[in-house]
Design a protein around this motif. Sequence first.
Motif, PDB file in Angstrom:
ATOM      1  N   SER A 368       0.853  -1.184   0.000  1.00 41.63           N
ATOM      2  CA  SER A 368       0.000   0.000   0.000  1.00 41.63           C
ATOM      3  C   SER A 368       0.889   1.233   0.000  1.00 41.63           C
ATOM      4  N   ALA A 369       0.274   2.381  -0.225  1.00 44.95           N
ATOM      5  CA  ALA A 369       1.016   3.644  -0.198  1.00 44.95           C
ATOM      6  C   ALA A 369       0.363   4.643   0.735  1.00 44.95           C
ATOM      7  N   ASP A 370      -0.522   4.177   1.614  1.00 46.34           N
ATOM      8  CA  ASP A 370      -1.178   5.099   2.535  1.00 46.34           C
ATOM      9  C   ASP A 370      -0.181   5.710   3.514  1.00 46.34           C
ATOM     10  N   TRP A 371       0.859   4.954   3.834  1.00 48.77           N
ATOM     11  CA  TRP A 371       1.882   5.466   4.746  1.00 48.77           C
ATOM     12  C   TRP A 371       2.615   6.667   4.154  1.00 48.77           C
ATOM     13  N   ALA A 372       2.573   6.811   2.834  1.00 52.05           N
ATOM     14  CA  ALA A 372       3.250   7.918   2.160  1.00 52.05           C
ATOM     15  C   ALA A 372       2.308   9.069   1.856  1.00 52.05           C
TER      16      ALA A 372
END
Length: 578
Positions: A368-372
């Motif tokens: 996922s890329a939610d952390w970014a």
Amino acid sequence: MNLQTPLLHTQVDGIPTLFAETTGPLRAGLVFRVGVADETLARTGVTHLVEHLALHRLGVSDYHFNGETKSAFTHFYIEGAEHEVTTYLSTVAASLRELPMERLETEKEILRTEESRRSSPQLPLWRYGAQGYGLASYPEWGVRDLGPDAVREWARTWFTRGNAVLWIAGERMPGDLSLGLPEGDRRPMPAVTSALPETPAYFSDGKGGVLLDAVVTDTAAARLYAGILERELTRALRQEGGYSYTAATDYTPRRDGHATLTAFADALPAKQGAVLGGFVDVLAAFQAGRIGQSALDAVRGRYASGLAAPDAMALRLPALAEDLLAGRPVLTPAELSAELAAVTTEQVHAVALEAAATALMQVPGGLSADWAGYTAAPTTSPYTVTGRKFSEQGGGKATLVVGADGVTVTGPHGSGPECAATVRYAECAAMLAWPDGGRRLIGTDGMVVEVEPSLYGVDAATMAGIDVAVPRAAVVPLPPRQQVPTSQSPEAASSSSGSGGRAGRPAPTRRTALQTVVLILFGLFGGLSALVSLLFTAFGYDKEYGFTDWLITVVVMWGFTALVSWPAVRVLRRTRRV
């Protein structure tokens, strides 16, 4: 030839014509302002079909010619002797006036064969939906059912004198060139739609590598940013990290004042997380303004060299023809070179911020890329319909709702409206219809609802009501399937798991034994740490200890809790129980 080589604007048979003097074989192209983005999902492929029919009468030739159907433009181009160029252009124009309909079914088969070898990009679907520029992600479903009258009408409407530009590069303009295209109006650029409630956004497709696109204002600074981004991705991911073999960017003007900037980095399965992290780090550095003057000068020098080439004007003619058709400024190499020379690092930084705000990232499955700071692109609908309910047979968990204004399905892992996909009849981009009664409704936002009578026990009257409610122009009749999904068949499982949501969105993977152990152990550690942190936060303050020391301890304890809990959360979000 130098940057000051003049560009001649003239006309041939009432068609605006661009001419550039150059040496070598004569080159020419006829460009029309029509492409896939002007079609509908139910009639995708009609422009490509017209292109094929227009080229048929040319047969096999010794000179080089071809055609190309793009999102908003269709090109016919030729390179050869003067008589070969004039013959080609005249034949294409004559074929467009009177298409060889005896070849209709044969060309349809050729297009289907060509499509079977083509891989469609997923980013357009997620960004634009099942309409306009998003149609580049879909098969050419409309080709199969197109009749001669519909194809002729499309050619009469779009392939006209007023909707075309001719370009020629050679030592002189060819004589006795007659095209005789029918009259018609210049067509506006396709409408730009959106299927993303907010950006930056991401989705996971289960494949290796990281792919990102962004919509930016079409400027010289944006072109240079694309080159600088490729340079830095290559340095960080290949040369230093050793994670990727290929790191590249592409810059494609949309001819409406904006352009699509695409960046890609491949990765082996074991390196996908590292590539994603390195990719995001490069973007973050540019957003923070870390753009070196040396990098800007290096990329600018490469672009300037291309613009100073002897045939720079001739090579730019197809792009200039698109600009002219779209009503955009027609910039010569000299003018473009001057714009590039004036670009500063501050302007490139502004492009980096604009690209970050509109970014759409495709990440490998399981990541996922939610952390970014990226928001997950929607895979469910924000609304449902009310109506008659049909439960999935054979113990399945999906529920189909057939209402007066549309259909809704809840996925087999869902438990409420938030896990539902809905397609309203009025917003149905296409309904695939099989002779056995199966239907697949695709909304303009890209949401998909499978309606399988044998899987949900839907009666004939209800199915007939769906057929009547969907606009006739959205129906795509398809040939019989090899196997009809039932509650006992493997196809049923795949139909059910994909019965709601966006096309291309994979279901969570099954949880392995090791992942289960990780979930239990780190879940217990995280829970215990959270309990201790909560107790200390509530009762651990002591005046003698001091507020600052107490606060630091609280922050450290909760930080440790988040750290030990993260592996469990990660497994829980990305997998499901066996």
